[in-house]
Design an enzyme around this catalytic site. Structure first.
Site, short mmCIF file in Angstrom:
data_model
loop_
_atom_site.label_atom_id
_atom_site.label_comp_id
_atom_site.label_asym_id
_atom_site.label_seq_id
_atom_site.Cartn_x
_atom_site.Cartn_y
_atom_site.Cartn_z
CD GLU A 48 35.41 -26.72 18.48
OE1 GLU A 48 34.99 -26.23 19.54
OE2 GLU A 48 36.40 -27.49 18.42
CG ASN A 195 33.04 -31.55 23.15
OD1 ASN A 195 33.63 -32.45 22.57
ND2 ASN A 195 33.65 -30.48 23.61
CD GLU A 196 37.23 -31.77 25.15
OE1 GLU A 196 37.45 -30.69 25.73
OE2 GLU A 196 38.01 -32.27 24.31
CE1 TYR A 264 43.07 -32.64 19.14
CE2 TYR A 264 42.13 -32.94 21.34
CZ TYR A 264 42.00 -32.54 20.01
OH TYR A 264 40.80 -32.05 19.57
CD GLU A 319 37.53 -32.77 20.29
OE1 GLU A 319 38.60 -32.29 20.72
OE2 GLU A 319 36.42 -32.28 20.56
CD GLN A 368 38.55 -28.55 14.96
OE1 GLN A 368 38.13 -27.68 14.23
NE2 GLN A 368 38.36 -28.54 16.27
#
Length: 514
Positions: A48, A195-196, A264, A319, A368
């Protein structure tokens, strides 16, 4: 930090005496379970526009004294090629829904600047754009995964981007691409539609987003390419099962190929703790969070099965990774953190989970790639290092497009106060006659004596590599970039059809048939 230091001292002592009271684990092939091919795209990555991920990370510019190809560091290109990364997601993340792709094409001196409002508020010059990214993906041999702007963009903007990179007939966008030096289309397959959307993508309800998705997805395609795009809907945040329900219920199967999931690993979201100086409690909580991925995939998959029993729509975990407080003295918006043996544990157990659920999980992207969150590569000026996570993924790459061998694992418990977790996880596969068995022991204090019943494996003879260290907070630094690297693991022995080995505390062992 006094408590943390005591923990590490205790952990180090425990490492040396753990042989005195070993726990035991038995492992065998599960002949009753369904098998499938582990899609190589499970081993994807995410880059990103965030902090030093792109600029001063992957991309240093053609005029840099650091050796580069078209502005991309040569050492990073080599490292990612060696890792055999199958796909790379770009440009975000939250950044994707503020990114206007036409700002990043054409002569670099003429490109407008942009303020990265999500990550640190720094100004970017758009010198790394569509051509730069797609050239990088081609150089790496990786499939590009483009995340489109739905949050602040327009339908035509995303439709034009598809035409620009994929158009093989004469049209205004393909003409513009040729004018900018790319005659042939790149034929990008993977596209994220926002995204999101539940958060930084627009704080939308799933019902509202599902309708927008249908509109955008329709105009991304035409009669010539509708069967060639793999369109991925912005998916749930962790355990928002209602979101997945709406995506599967309200979007026709002909408009969607994948549904995303973001999750996460952390000890406490509100107080994430230090990436290096963490306590036993924080480590245990992080492992609990990482292992929860299995439950999340099972529950989201069950919803998807209700609407798609043939599993045509993939679950895309685009992610995942560990998330802690940033390193002291760095920009809080840059999300730069160190990468320890704790992160090696996250990588090992998560990839084991993905392998086991590869019937539905057919792509995943570690967050990432460089200098951000659970990065596989860190840079500092001309210096570059490979993290423990890099080394885990490098050993695990043997699973890419291999046939899963389901395992039965009888694991001892890893205990902390009143809670317990399974200490040992694993996954196995076969490809081109080679069997790979990956085992992880997350117990911070105890070794585990593992016995692998080989009678249902085609291969009987194995060599092994191990990733381990003396302390769980050990990490590779620019002063000691090879403190943690895979090493030969020779303390394995075979007794008839049983392979025996001892898994040290917080270790990853990968066995390969010979």
């Amino acid at each position: 930090m006094k408590y943390a230091n005591k923990f590490f001292t205790a952990a180090a002592l425990a490492f040396t005496v753990s042989m005195q009271a070993q726990l035991k684990s038995t492992i065998s092939a599960n002949k009753e379970a369904k098998t499938q091919i582990i899609n190589k795209n499970i081993y994807g990555h995410f880059a990103e526009h965030l902090g030093r991920g792109i600029y001063d990370g992957i991309f240093v510019g053609e005029n840099s004294t650091i050796p580069n190809t078209k502005g991309v560091r040569n050492d990073i290109i080599k490292a990612l090629k060696d890792l055999s990364i199958p796909n790379l997601r770009w440009p975000g993340g939250c950044f994707a829904d503020t990114y206007h792709w036409k700002d990043g094409i054409g002569p670099k001196k003429e490109r407008p600047t942009i303020v990265n409002r999500w990550w640190g508020g720094n100004t970017e010059d758009n010198s790394f754009g569509t051509h730069d990214f797609l050239d990088l993906a081609k150089e790496l041999g990786a499939e590009p995964y483009l995340a489109g702007n739905l949050g602040s963009g327009e339908v035509k903007e995303l439709s034009d981007w598809v035409a620009y990179v994929n158009g093989d007939t004469k049209n205004p966008m393909s003409d513009l691409r040729k004018k900018n030096g790319q005659d042939k289309p790149w034929k990008v397959k993977y596209w994220g539609v926002g995204n999101e959307m539940w958060g930084c993508g627009g704080n939308m309800t799933p019902e509202f987003y599902a309708n927008l998705y249908r509109q955008y997805s329709t105009f991304m395609t035409d009669w010539n390419n509708s069967d060639k795009l793999f369109r991925i809907a912005s998916g749930a945040n962790i355990d928002d099962y209602h979101w997945t329900e709406v995506m599967m219920r309200d979007i026709p199967r002909g408009l969607i190929e994948g549904v995303a999931l973001h999750s996460y690993s952390f000890s406490n979201w509100e107080k994430k703790g230090d990436a290096v100086d963490f306590s036993e409690d924080e480590y245990f909580a992080t492992m609990k969070s990482a292992l929860r991925m299995d439950e999340l995939i099972q529950k989201h998959s069950a919803i998807m099965d209700k609407y798609d029993p043939e599993k045509k729509t993939a679950l895309i975990v685009d992610e995942w990774g560990g998330w802690y407080e940033v390193e002291k003295g760095t920009n809080p918006g840059f999300l730069y953190q160190q990468n320890t043996m704790r992160d090696a544990m996250i990588a090992g157990v998560t990839l084991n989970i993905f392998n086991q659920h590869s019937d539905r999980v057919r792509m995943a992207n570690l967050a990432q790639t460089v200098n951000v969150l659970q990065a596989v590569i860190l840079t500092k000026g001309e210096k570059m290092l490979l993290t423990p996570t890099y080394h885990v993924m490098n050993l695990y790459k043997a699973h890419q497009d291999a046939q899963l061998i389901p395992l039965n694992i009888d694991s001892p418990n890893y205990s902390n106060k009143t809670e317990t977790l399974k200490a040992v996880s694993g996954s196995a596969s076969e490809k081109n006659g080679v069997t790979t068995i990956c085992l992880v022991n997350i117990d911070s204090k105890n070794s585990v004596e593992a016995s692998i019943d080989l009678k249902d494996f085609k291969s009987k003879n194995f060599t092994a590599k191990i990733i381990s260290s003396n302390k769980i907070n050990d990490h590779n630094s620019f002063d000691k970039p090879e403190l943690i690297v895979p090493k030969d693991f020779k303390t394995i022995k075979k007794e008839k059809d049983v392979l025996k080995l001892t898994l040290p505390p917080f270790s990853v062992v990968v066995l390969t048939s010979n």
